[in-house]
Enzyme design. Structure first.
Site, mmCIF file in Angstrom:
data_model
loop_
_atom_site.group_PDB
_atom_site.id
_atom_site.type_symbol
_atom_site.label_atom_id
_atom_site.label_comp_id
_atom_site.label_asym_id
_atom_site.label_seq_id
_atom_site.Cartn_x
_atom_site.Cartn_y
_atom_site.Cartn_z
ATOM 1 N N MET A 13 0.727 -1.202 0.012
ATOM 2 C CA MET A 13 0.024 0.180 -0.423
ATOM 3 C C MET A 13 0.899 1.534 -0.326
ATOM 4 S SD MET A 13 -3.145 -1.327 0.134
ATOM 5 C CE MET A 13 -4.103 0.435 -0.020
ATOM 6 N N ASP A 32 10.738 3.623 5.438
ATOM 7 C CA ASP A 32 10.153 1.673 6.155
ATOM 8 C C ASP A 32 11.704 1.324 6.660
ATOM 9 O OD1 ASP A 32 8.993 -0.391 4.507
ATOM 10 O OD2 ASP A 32 9.981 -1.223 5.649
ATOM 11 N N GLU A 90 -1.216 -5.073 9.565
ATOM 12 C CA GLU A 90 -1.499 -5.180 10.344
ATOM 13 C C GLU A 90 -1.600 -5.220 11.920
ATOM 14 O OE1 GLU A 90 -4.540 -3.215 9.393
ATOM 15 O OE2 GLU A 90 -6.575 -3.570 10.150
ATOM 16 N N LYS A 95 1.674 -0.661 15.548
ATOM 17 C CA LYS A 95 0.801 1.017 15.204
ATOM 18 C C LYS A 95 1.084 2.114 16.676
ATOM 19 C CE LYS A 95 -1.994 -0.900 11.335
ATOM 20 N NZ LYS A 95 -1.088 -0.342 9.920
ATOM 21 N N SER A 117 -6.958 -1.937 7.370
ATOM 22 C CA SER A 117 -7.818 -2.217 6.949
ATOM 23 C C SER A 117 -8.739 -2.136 7.763
ATOM 24 C CB SER A 117 -7.781 -3.364 6.830
ATOM 25 O OG SER A 117 -6.582 -3.455 5.636
ATOM 26 N N HIS A 138 -8.168 5.108 4.477
ATOM 27 C CA HIS A 138 -8.071 3.593 3.884
ATOM 28 C C HIS A 138 -8.430 4.104 2.608
ATOM 29 C CE1 HIS A 138 -10.456 -0.660 3.475
ATOM 30 N NE2 HIS A 138 -8.831 -0.827 3.209
ATOM 31 N N ASN A 189 -15.617 -2.973 3.318
ATOM 32 C CA ASN A 189 -15.076 -4.761 3.587
ATOM 33 C C ASN A 189 -16.022 -4.940 4.355
ATOM 34 O OD1 ASN A 189 -12.587 -4.893 2.961
ATOM 35 N ND2 ASN A 189 -11.678 -3.681 4.764
#
Ligand code: NAD
Length: 308
Positions: A13, A32, A90, A95, A117, A138, A189
């Site tokens: 993403m 990253d 995720e 996070k 997500s 998102h 979703n």
């Protein structure tokens, strides 16, 4: 105004989101800790920008976009960003830790967004002292092609932060949709899982093959849904007809609150789809990169039609 963006996490993403921001002329920092992830992201971005140019969907050059983007393995380089978009794995703990670090590193005016997500944005916001600047953005995969971005507000998110995020995404050419309640799965979703649960249930009951269930969607529902959403479509069908059908059909629809056995069994057998060679379909003798490139090209062809 948002002039400078940091994207944290350069995976599937993150590189697409960074590309979209670079195409919008913003200063982008893609962060990253894994050098290989940054190198792969740069390769993907160059290839995907060229693909958009070749298809007439972007009036720019690879150099013009890429000179707006810089790469780093250090989180403190997010320091000057007006907006940080988190796109790391995720996992809530990761996070939480990241947002706490960002709160220390970034200016107090910076907006902190998550691309999660499904983790409730409120859970992430509650871990820092300034939850009013935390919001969900998102993006959908592939982020450089799919127009939708769900913008999820929590009960703490301030109105200026919501408006600025919505405006920012609009100027990037995205279609931001405001999600006013921070509920699991947001909107996209939830709809996707409702359809997938019924499809897997039909497959499990032996009503039709995977190919035939997919054909029903691809050759009817999907075609209409591109231009008329599921709510608007009901107005065209007639709400009285819909009610009559709903009255006898709803008791018969799949309504299990647990993932279906057909799905659990596949996962237990390591039949995870393309990544293990087999899922509901057998991919073992197929040229996957060729198939993925063809599907992306088909998506681009459709986007060209929608844009005109
Ligand atoms: P990914 O595994 O492809 O990439 C994650 C990247 O984050 C990796 O390159 C990893 O090295 C890096 N990373 C890990 N910890 C980090 C840290 N502390 N700081 C900076 N970078 C770190 O993951 P993805 O598929 O891009 O998913 C990212 C997020 O987007 C997830 O929350 C996911 O649920 C969500 N999302 C994914 C998709 C999808 O289809 N893949 C779609 C929409 C949303």
């Amino acid at each position: 105004m948002i002039h400078s963006v940091a994207i944290v996490g350069a995976g599937t993403m993150g590189n697409g989101i960074a590309q979209v921001c670079g195409q919008g002329g913003l200063t982008v920092r893609l962060i990253d800790p894994v050098a290989a992830a940054l190198a792969k992201a740069e390769d993907n971005m160059v290839r995907n920008i060229q693909l958009l140019i070749d298809n007439g969907l972007l009036n720019s050059s690879v150099e013009t976009v890429m000179e707006k983007v810089s790469f780093s393995d250090r989180l403190d380089t997010a320091e000057s960003a007006d907006l940080v978009i988190e796109a790391i794995p995720e996992k809530f703990q990761l996070k939480q830790q990241l947002f706490q670090q960002l709160e220390q590193i970034c200016s107090s005016r910076a907006i902190l967004a998550s691309n999660t997500s499904g983790i409730p944005i409120t859970r992430i916001a509650n871990t820092i002292g300034t939850p009013e600047r935390v919001i969900g953005t998102h993006f959908y995969m592939p982020a450089h092609l799919i127009p939708l971005v769900e913008v999820i507000q929590t009960e703490h998110t301030s109105e200026p932060v919501i408006e600025e995020t919505m405006n920012f995404l609009t100027t990037l050419g995205k279609t931001p949709v405001r999600v006013r309640k921070d509920i699991p799965g947001f909107i996209g979703n939830r709809l996707q899982h409702a359809l997938a649960r019924e499809a897997m249930s039909l497959l499990g009951q032996g009503v039709a093959s995977a190919e035939d269930i997919d054909a029903v969607v691809k050759t009817s529902l999907a075609l209409r849904l591109v231009f008329t959403g599921p709510v608007e479509q009901r107005d065209f069908n007639g709400l009285d007809i819909h009610l009559s059908i709903a009255e006898y059909l709803y008791p018969d629809l799949e309504n299990t609150t647990e993932p279906l056995a057909i799905l659990k069994n596949k996962v237990a057998a390591n039949e995870l789809g393309i990544k293990t060679g087999k899922g509901f379909y057998d991919w073992r003798d197929k040229n996957i990169p060729e198939i993925q490139a063809k599907k992306n090209q088909e998506l681009i062809n459709l986007l060209k039609i929608i844009k005109d």
